[in-house]
Design a protein around this motif. Structure first.
Motif, short mmCIF file in Angstrom:
data_model
loop_
_atom_site.label_atom_id
_atom_site.label_comp_id
_atom_site.label_asym_id
_atom_site.label_seq_id
_atom_site.Cartn_x
_atom_site.Cartn_y
_atom_site.Cartn_z
N PRO A 71 0.92 -1.39 -0.03
CA PRO A 71 0.06 -0.04 -0.20
C PRO A 71 1.11 1.40 0.16
N MET A 72 2.14 1.16 -0.02
CA MET A 72 2.81 2.39 -0.04
C MET A 72 2.82 3.11 -1.39
N LYS A 73 3.09 4.48 -1.19
CA LYS A 73 3.05 5.13 -2.56
C LYS A 73 4.43 5.88 -2.88
N GLY A 74 4.37 6.43 -4.07
CA GLY A 74 5.56 7.17 -4.59
C GLY A 74 6.39 6.18 -5.24
N TRP A 75 7.54 6.71 -5.50
CA TRP A 75 8.57 6.01 -6.50
C TRP A 75 9.89 5.93 -5.87
N HIS A 76 10.68 4.87 -6.14
CA HIS A 76 11.99 4.65 -5.68
C HIS A 76 12.90 4.45 -6.84
N LYS A 77 14.16 4.59 -6.74
CA LYS A 77 15.03 4.43 -7.85
C LYS A 77 15.59 2.96 -7.78
N ARG A 78 15.54 2.33 -8.97
CA ARG A 78 16.32 0.91 -8.91
C ARG A 78 16.92 0.71 -10.23
N TYR A 79 17.99 -0.33 -10.16
CA TYR A 79 18.98 -0.31 -11.18
C TYR A 79 18.47 -1.50 -12.15
N PHE A 80 18.21 -1.30 -13.34
CA PHE A 80 17.65 -2.14 -14.28
C PHE A 80 18.57 -2.78 -15.41
N VAL A 81 18.67 -3.94 -15.64
CA VAL A 81 19.47 -4.65 -16.68
C VAL A 81 18.42 -5.37 -17.61
N LEU A 82 18.42 -5.10 -18.79
CA LEU A 82 17.45 -5.95 -19.81
C LEU A 82 18.38 -6.79 -20.80
N GLU A 83 18.34 -8.02 -20.62
CA GLU A 83 19.05 -8.82 -21.34
C GLU A 83 18.45 -10.09 -21.94
N LYS A 84 18.20 -10.35 -23.18
CA LYS A 84 17.53 -11.55 -23.87
C LYS A 84 15.91 -11.52 -23.32
N GLY A 85 15.57 -10.20 -23.24
CA GLY A 85 13.86 -10.18 -22.91
C GLY A 85 13.58 -10.07 -21.25
N ILE A 86 14.66 -10.23 -20.72
CA ILE A 86 14.40 -10.73 -19.15
C ILE A 86 14.91 -9.40 -18.65
N LEU A 87 14.07 -8.65 -17.73
CA LEU A 87 14.26 -7.35 -17.05
C LEU A 87 14.57 -7.64 -15.64
N LYS A 88 15.89 -7.48 -15.12
CA LYS A 88 16.15 -7.59 -13.82
C LYS A 88 16.50 -6.57 -13.23
N TYR A 89 16.39 -6.34 -11.74
CA TYR A 89 16.55 -4.96 -11.26
C TYR A 89 16.96 -5.24 -9.94
N SER A 90 17.58 -4.37 -9.23
CA SER A 90 17.96 -4.19 -7.72
C SER A 90 18.29 -2.89 -7.17
N LYS A 91 18.47 -2.76 -6.05
CA LYS A 91 18.47 -1.55 -5.52
C LYS A 91 19.58 -0.57 -6.15
N ARG A 92 20.87 -1.17 -6.52
CA ARG A 92 22.13 -0.44 -7.00
C ARG A 92 22.73 -1.35 -7.99
N GLU A 93 23.70 -0.94 -8.65
CA GLU A 93 24.34 -1.78 -9.79
C GLU A 93 24.98 -2.85 -9.11
N ALA A 94 25.58 -2.44 -8.06
CA ALA A 94 26.53 -3.33 -7.24
C ALA A 94 25.92 -4.56 -6.87
N ASP A 95 24.64 -4.36 -6.43
CA ASP A 95 23.96 -5.38 -5.87
C ASP A 95 23.48 -6.41 -7.15
N LEU A 96 23.27 -5.79 -8.14
CA LEU A 96 22.87 -6.67 -9.19
C LEU A 96 24.15 -7.40 -9.85
N ARG A 97 25.26 -6.75 -9.92
CA ARG A 97 26.54 -7.70 -10.05
C ARG A 97 26.60 -8.76 -9.42
N LYS A 98 26.16 -8.53 -8.09
CA LYS A 98 26.73 -9.50 -7.17
C LYS A 98 25.41 -10.75 -7.11
N GLY A 99 24.40 -10.73 -7.67
CA GLY A 99 23.25 -11.52 -7.97
C GLY A 99 22.21 -11.35 -6.91
#
Length: 746
Positions: A71-99
């Motif tokens: 039920p929370m409102k508003g927006w937050h920033k997330r880091y996205f990577v789009l590869e082969k039709g799959i869109l992954k995201y995490s809080k920051r780029e470093a987190d995404l690189r770590k899986g």
């Protein structure tokens, strides 16, 4: 929304209603009266047409705004990577690189809508709806463009390769019901019988695996039908769109019917082939204890077993309510439970058609063929290539004797037959009405002949002796092939192949030159293909081949030059294909580029790709894959880099032995010994055969005689040509080669 003549969805400014959609504040209301296209939500189009490979688009990454979970409102920033039709995201780029993923969205199985003015992108995965926002118009257009391409690519991959489980979703698998159904079928057909060797890998499991692929593809089509159903029910869908959806639904049903029939035919083939087996002892299923686990995998033709298989099939075909989940890995509730997406997307597939189908000529019963060679390659240890070649730099190597360790257990006549591995391209061409598209398929076939050489730079084929022959009758491919060594100096190999759909012939000569580090192979001669259905006669030249790192390092082969494909019976079109010469600092290795032009020289079609992997027609990113190389066998590196087709060429089946002429390559002892791993015996036999050939040549010279080929005749033209005399198959049938005299070659 309406469809324009191209089929692309456009905003209808006269529409009286708009799709209900949440705004950025979380409200579920729209005034519905805005006329500006940028204020309206636009459905992003999905895959159109039948499944066909599309080039993988470039990846995209960066920060986006994602609306917070309800039920929370508003927006937050997330880091996205789009590869082969799959869109992954995490809080920051470093987190995404770590899986450390926060979420994973399958764009191919999501409904995508955009609002240009607000720079919003919504992805509806059915279970969850993701609201994304981009900060600048330029970045918005970039992300939308990439998502469009990735969605089409992803949908295409799912349609093309449903048997590859990871293509469905990175964190889900087909449901237990489908797996249980498949398991039941596998267990029903997997039965051991005492007293024989296992034949499971050759006749049952491959067919069952193919059936499984059909079932998974049907599952995908059911999912697509569900997406269409959701589109029907959207309140803002216009009558014109409903008509378009109805047409797409009809096309999907036809495609599903085709796949269902193919699956049923394959299953029935398994049942029929297994039911024809006879045995004299009781059998036990694969999940029971058997007296001897080395016994063959067969299936008893009992009513119960047949019923088990057909029931398992029906269990799937009747499960119209089963759909594969398209939700993301994030198991969250919708951001706003009052939010209802009224718009949807459809995966459009045209009615399956190949303009008549790839009909193949039936030449006899299907033959079970071997899947591996008797022995792996012994390697070239102890052989100094430099000592052999250092005195022959720049010279023609066709007259230089090479040790048998440098050979592969196949000869030049069989290599010519290898060029027919993808003969289905000619079958397709023979049923293609458009002459320019026919040229595309013929040119693609010409390029595909080089694919088998990619893993074969480490060895050379045996040189045929004068009078040596080779036949290859392939009931599965619908052709029969013959070849003969018609000349020794210069060495000339002639071949001819006939089929219901085409003929293929060539006579080839090669000049091999060593340049210190590389060996250049320059072919001379012309390849011919005729398509009787249209009266076409195509011919083309071959390009130069070069083997690099002959003396040290990893050997690799490249082909370069220009190939021109012409139709001698029509000047309506031609195709020029350029094999790009590689540069060490570029990525152009193995690349080809080609254009089909009309009589006025205008480009009608373009093709591109890599000769060892795949070719595409059209302009990227919406180009279509028209050919893809077959997968290589397991451990092919240990078996001379042979393809599955090459492994089968030198097999000598017992029932074939009595039908072949004694001059057939399969009887050649040195090649057979090398195939079996007897290198010393192969070398001894090779030297003996070469000496016998010299003695036969001396006898001809002493008596002022010339060798006359048995099955080919010479035609003196501008370019000398050898053509078949059309007697081989007649003599094979009557009186039979066993009743005829042949000069001893071995």
């Amino acid at each position: 929304f309406v469809s324009d003549p191209t089929g692309k969805l456009q905003t209808n400014k006269m529409a009286t209603t708009s799709p209900t959609h949440s705004d950025s504040s979380g409200s579920s209301k729209h005034d519905g009266e805005r006329s500006s296209a940028q204020d309206s939500w636009e459905i992003v189009e999905g895959l159109r047409g039948g499944p066909a490979n599309i080039q993988e688009p470039e990846s995209q990454e960066g920060y986006l705004l994602k609306r917070r979970k309800w039920p929370m409102k508003g927006w937050h920033k997330r880091y996205f990577v789009l590869e082969k039709g799959i869109l992954k995201y995490s809080k920051r780029e470093a987190d995404l690189r770590k899986g450390k993923l926060h979420g994973c969205i399958d764009a191919g199985l999501s409904v995508m809508t955009i609002k240009k003015k607000a720079m919003c992108i919504d992805l509806d995965t059915e279970d969850n709806i993701y609201h994304l926002k981009v900060k600048s118009p330029e970045l918005f257009e970039e992300w939308v463009g990439k998502l469009r391409n990735h969605r089409v690519f992803r949908q295409n991959e799912i349609a093309m390769y449903p048997h590859e489980r990871h293509l469905f979703h990175p964190h889900t698998s087909p449901s237990a019901s489908l797996n249980d159904s498949m398991r039941k079928v596998m267990n029903s057909a997997t039965v051991y019988y005492a007293g024989h060797k296992a034949i499971h890998s050759l006749d049952v499991s491959a067919d069952l695996e193919e059936c499984g692929s059909y079932l998974l593809e049907l599952n995908l089509l059911l999912k697509s039908m569900e997406v269409l159903h959701r589109t029907y029910s959207a309140p803002a869908i216009s009558a014109l769109q409903v008509h378009a959806c109805t047409h797409t639904s009809h096309s999907l049903k036809q495609w599903m019917g085709f796949i269902s029939r193919k699956s049923e035919q394959k299953w029935m083939g398994v049942v029929k082939s297994l039911s024809q087996r006879r045995f004299s002892q009781p059998f036990c299923s694969s999940n029971q204890d058997c007296p001897d686990t080395s016994r063959p995998l067969v299936h008893q033709a009992s009513n119960d077993s047949k019923t088990s298989i057909t029931d398992s099939m029906s269990e799937f075909f009747d499960a119209h309510e089963y759909f594969l989940s398209s939700s993301s890995s994030e198991n969250e509730a919708s951001d706003d439970d009052s939010y209802i997406s009224d718009v949807s997307d459809s995966v459009s597939m045209d009615t399956y058609s190949n303009e008549g189908g790839n009909e193949r000529q039936t030449l006899g019963p299907l033959v079970r063929r071997r899947s591996t060679l008797p022995s792996p390659s012994p390697g070239c240890g102890g052989v100094s290539v430099w000592n052999i070649l250092r005195n022959n730099i720049g010279k023609d190597l066709s007259k230089v004797a090479m040790p048998v360790q440098l050979n592969e257990p196949i000869n030049t006549l069989q290599r010519l037959c290898e060029e027919l591995e993808y003969s289905e391209l000619l079958d397709t061409a023979s049923h293609t009405q458009d002459p320019h598209q026919r040229m595309v398929y013929v040119a693609t076939f010409a390029v595909s002949a080089y694919a088998s050489s990619y893993h074969r730079a480490g060895s050379k084929p045996f040189n045929p002796v004068l009078g040596e022959t080779y036949e290859c009758s392939r009931t599965d491919k619908g052709f029969r092939f013959i070849a003969e060594q018609v000349s020794h100096h210069p060495p000339v190999s002639a071949c001819h192949c006939d089929s219901k759909n085409f003929t293929f012939s060539q006579d080839m000569r090669w000049k091999n030159k060593f340049w210190g580090k590389s060996m250049e192979i320059v072919p001379m001669g012309t390849t011919h293909v005729t398509l009787p259905a249209f009266g076409d006669h195509y011919e083309w030249n071959k390009v130069t081949s070069c083997i690099h790192n002959i003396l040290s390092g990893q050997r690799w082969i490249e082909h370069y030059g220009e190939m021109t494909v012409r139709n001698l019976n029509s000047d309506g079109c031609q195709c020029k294909v350029t094999f790009v010469k590689a540069k060490s600092w570029s990525s152009t290795v193995n690349e080809i580029e080609g254009v089909v032009t009309d009589a006025d020289g205008r480009v009608v079609h373009s093709i591109f790709g890599k000769w060892h992997d795949s070719l595409y027609q059209g302009d990227p990113p919406m180009s279509t894959c028209i050919w893809r190389a077959n997968p290589m066998p397991l451990a092919h590196e240990q078996y001379y880099g042979f393809t599955k087709f090459a492994v089968e060429l030198n097999e000598l089946a017992p029932d074939l032995r009595a039908l072949l002429p004694p001059t057939d390559t399969r009887f050649r002892p040195d090649q057979r010994m090398l195939e079996e791993g007897n290198v010393d015996g192969a070398e001894e036999q090779k030297q003996r055969l070469e000496q016998l050939q010299r003695e036969r040549r001396q006898v001809l010279q002493d008596n002022n005689l010339t060798h006359k080929p048995r099955f080919f005749r010479y035609i003196k033209k501008i370019d000398d040509t050898w053509v078949t005399d059309n007697t081989y198959w007649e003599q094979r049938r009557d009186p039979g080669f066993s009743k005829m005299d042949f000069a001893p070659l071995w």
